[in-house]
Design a protein around this motif. Structure first.
Motif, PDB file in Angstrom:
ATOM      1  N   THR A 295       0.841  -1.197   0.000  1.00 62.76           N
ATOM      2  CA  THR A 295       0.000   0.000   0.000  1.00 62.76           C
ATOM      3  C   THR A 295       0.878   1.249   0.000  1.00 62.76           C
ATOM      4  O   THR A 295       0.646   2.185  -0.770  1.00 62.76           O
ATOM      5  N   THR A 296       1.900   1.253   0.844  1.00 61.72           N
ATOM      6  CA  THR A 296       2.820   2.390   0.923  1.00 61.72           C
ATOM      7  C   THR A 296       3.545   2.584  -0.403  1.00 61.72           C
ATOM      8  O   THR A 296       3.670   3.715  -0.891  1.00 61.72           O
ATOM      9  N   LEU A 297       4.024   1.497  -0.989  1.00 64.74           N
ATOM     10  CA  LEU A 297       4.732   1.580  -2.262  1.00 64.74           C
ATOM     11  C   LEU A 297       3.830   2.154  -3.348  1.00 64.74           C
ATOM     12  O   LEU A 297       4.228   3.070  -4.074  1.00 64.74           O
ATOM     13  N   ARG A 298       2.609   1.651  -3.458  1.00 67.09           N
ATOM     14  CA  ARG A 298       1.690   2.167  -4.482  1.00 67.09           C
ATOM     15  C   ARG A 298       1.392   3.646  -4.261  1.00 67.09           C
ATOM     16  O   ARG A 298       1.349   4.423  -5.217  1.00 67.09           O
ATOM     17  N   SER A 299       1.202   4.049  -3.005  1.00 63.29           N
ATOM     18  CA  SER A 299       0.957   5.469  -2.704  1.00 63.29           C
ATOM     19  C   SER A 299       2.145   6.328  -3.110  1.00 63.29           C
ATOM     20  O   SER A 299       1.983   7.407  -3.683  1.00 63.29           O
ATOM     21  N   THR A 300       3.351   5.832  -2.824  1.00 56.41           N
ATOM     22  CA  THR A 300       4.568   6.560  -3.194  1.00 56.41           C
ATOM     23  C   THR A 300       4.671   6.685  -4.709  1.00 56.41           C
ATOM     24  O   THR A 300       5.034   7.752  -5.226  1.00 56.41           O
ATOM     25  N   LEU A 301       4.358   5.614  -5.427  1.00 56.88           N
ATOM     26  CA  LEU A 301       4.430   5.655  -6.892  1.00 56.88           C
ATOM     27  C   LEU A 301       3.425   6.646  -7.468  1.00 56.88           C
ATOM     28  O   LEU A 301       3.710   7.333  -8.448  1.00 56.88           O
ATOM     29  N   VAL A 302       2.263   6.757  -6.846  1.00 57.07           N
ATOM     30  CA  VAL A 302       1.272   7.740  -7.294  1.00 57.07           C
ATOM     31  C   VAL A 302       1.787   9.150  -7.011  1.00 57.07           C
ATOM     32  O   VAL A 302       1.725  10.040  -7.871  1.00 57.07           O
ATOM     33  N   GLU A 303       2.320   9.372  -5.806  1.00 58.11           N
ATOM     34  CA  GLU A 303       2.852  10.698  -5.434  1.00 58.11           C
ATOM     35  C   GLU A 303       3.979  11.128  -6.354  1.00 58.11           C
ATOM     36  O   GLU A 303       4.090  12.295  -6.709  1.00 58.11           O
ATOM     37  N   LYS A 304       4.832  10.187  -6.759  1.00 52.21           N
ATOM     38  CA  LYS A 304       5.981  10.496  -7.610  1.00 52.21           C
ATOM     39  C   LYS A 304       5.607  10.594  -9.086  1.00 52.21           C
ATOM     40  O   LYS A 304       6.419  10.974  -9.912  1.00 52.21           O
ATOM     41  N   GLY A 305       4.380  10.226  -9.421  1.00 50.99           N
ATOM     42  CA  GLY A 305       3.942  10.311 -10.814  1.00 50.99           C
ATOM     43  C   GLY A 305       4.276   9.086 -11.648  1.00 50.99           C
ATOM     44  O   GLY A 305       4.057   9.083 -12.852  1.00 50.99           O
ATOM     45  N   VAL A 306       4.814   8.042 -11.038  1.00 51.58           N
ATOM     46  CA  VAL A 306       5.102   6.814 -11.773  1.00 51.58           C
ATOM     47  C   VAL A 306       3.795   6.108 -12.107  1.00 51.58           C
ATOM     48  O   VAL A 306       3.636   5.566 -13.195  1.00 51.58           O
ATOM     49  N   LEU A 307       2.840   6.133 -11.167  1.00 54.68           N
ATOM     50  CA  LEU A 307       1.492   5.627 -11.408  1.00 54.68           C
ATOM     51  C   LEU A 307       0.537   6.811 -11.459  1.00 54.68           C
ATOM     52  O   LEU A 307       0.623   7.713 -10.621  1.00 54.68           O
ATOM     53  N   ARG A 308      -0.334   6.794 -12.464  1.00 50.34           N
ATOM     54  CA  ARG A 308      -1.311   7.871 -12.609  1.00 50.34           C
ATOM     55  C   ARG A 308      -2.668   7.237 -12.855  1.00 50.34           C
ATOM     56  O   ARG A 308      -2.802   6.310 -13.654  1.00 50.34           O
ATOM     57  N   GLU A 309      -3.677   7.745 -12.142  1.00 52.54           N
ATOM     58  CA  GLU A 309      -5.025   7.217 -12.336  1.00 52.54           C
ATOM     59  C   GLU A 309      -5.481   7.548 -13.752  1.00 52.54           C
ATOM     60  O   GLU A 309      -5.370   8.678 -14.213  1.00 52.54           O
ATOM     61  N   ASP A 310      -5.974   6.515 -14.441  1.00 52.34           N
ATOM     62  CA  ASP A 310      -6.401   6.653 -15.825  1.00 52.34           C
ATOM     63  C   ASP A 310      -7.671   5.828 -16.007  1.00 52.34           C
ATOM     64  O   ASP A 310      -7.605   4.644 -16.361  1.00 52.34           O
ATOM     65  N   GLY A 311      -8.806   6.440 -15.696  1.00 51.15           N
ATOM     66  CA  GLY A 311     -10.071   5.718 -15.784  1.00 51.15           C
ATOM     67  C   GLY A 311     -10.160   4.644 -14.717  1.00 51.15           C
ATOM     68  O   GLY A 311     -10.067   4.926 -13.532  1.00 51.15           O
ATOM     69  N   LYS A 312     -10.273   3.394 -15.150  1.00 50.02           N
ATOM     70  CA  LYS A 312     -10.419   2.273 -14.226  1.00 50.02           C
ATOM     71  C   LYS A 312      -9.079   1.647 -13.837  1.00 50.02           C
ATOM     72  O   LYS A 312      -9.048   0.591 -13.216  1.00 50.02           O
ATOM     73  N   PHE A 313      -7.971   2.265 -14.222  1.00 49.26           N
ATOM     74  CA  PHE A 313      -6.644   1.702 -13.998  1.00 49.26           C
ATOM     75  C   PHE A 313      -5.720   2.708 -13.325  1.00 49.26           C
ATOM     76  O   PHE A 313      -6.010   3.899 -13.264  1.00 49.26           O
TER      77      PHE A 313
END
Length: 161
Positions: A88-106
């Motif tokens: 959970t922490t890793l995914r949150s960090t990736l979102v904060e850093k812009g590596v993961l970006r919400e794109d519709g259902k993904f």
């Protein structure tokens, strides 16, 4: 002593704690012109696939043995109730850093990202605990574990020794 350390890391990892895990991946600082350029393949590893409802990802093994989820891969947006805290922490960090970006259902990987373990890469994609050794597959259906075992198991070149 090395055997003790390895066993301790295995046990602690199995409990869902990643206190010994080195964070090797990072979000690159890209300029707008670099974002539109295709990213080169990081190694000669075959591409592994991990697909299911709500996710579709590709991964290669880097030259230093890291596990690189490719830009454009889609991670599951929702997570399970039993997801390890570290994931959970890793995914949150990736979102904060812009590596993961919400794109519709993904959640979309905006850049290649290096994970320290094949299971961490799978868990980040699926939003749950995951055994990446059996979940990442080659196009012929064999698993990462089969590929890692070598050419006699899969009929393909295994990992560099």
């Amino acid at each position: 002593m090395d055997e003790f350390v390895d066993q301790t890391k295995t046990l602690v990892g199995a409990l869902g704690w990643d206190v010994f895990r080195e964070m090797r991946g990072r979000a690159p600082q890209l300029t707008p012109t670099e974002e539109s350029m295709p990213q080169p393949e990081p190694s000669e590893s075959p591409k592994f696939f991990f697909r299911g409802e709500g996710y579709s990802a590709e991964m290669v093994v880097g030259p230093s043995g890291d596990f690189i989820v490719q830009a454009g891969s889609k991670a599951r947006l929702r997570t399970t109730s039993t997801i390890p805290r570290g994931t959970t922490t890793l995914r949150s960090t990736l979102v904060e850093k812009g590596v993961l970006r919400e794109d519709g259902k993904f959640l979309l990987f905006t850049s290649n990202y290096s994970f320290s373990s094949v299971s961490a890469a799978a868990a980040a994609v699926i939003g749950a605990s995951a055994n990446g050794r059996i979940l990442w597959k080659l196009p012929n259906g064999s698993s990462y574990a089969d590929w890692e075992a070598g050419p006699s198991e899969v009929g393909a070149t295994g990992p560099p020794k």
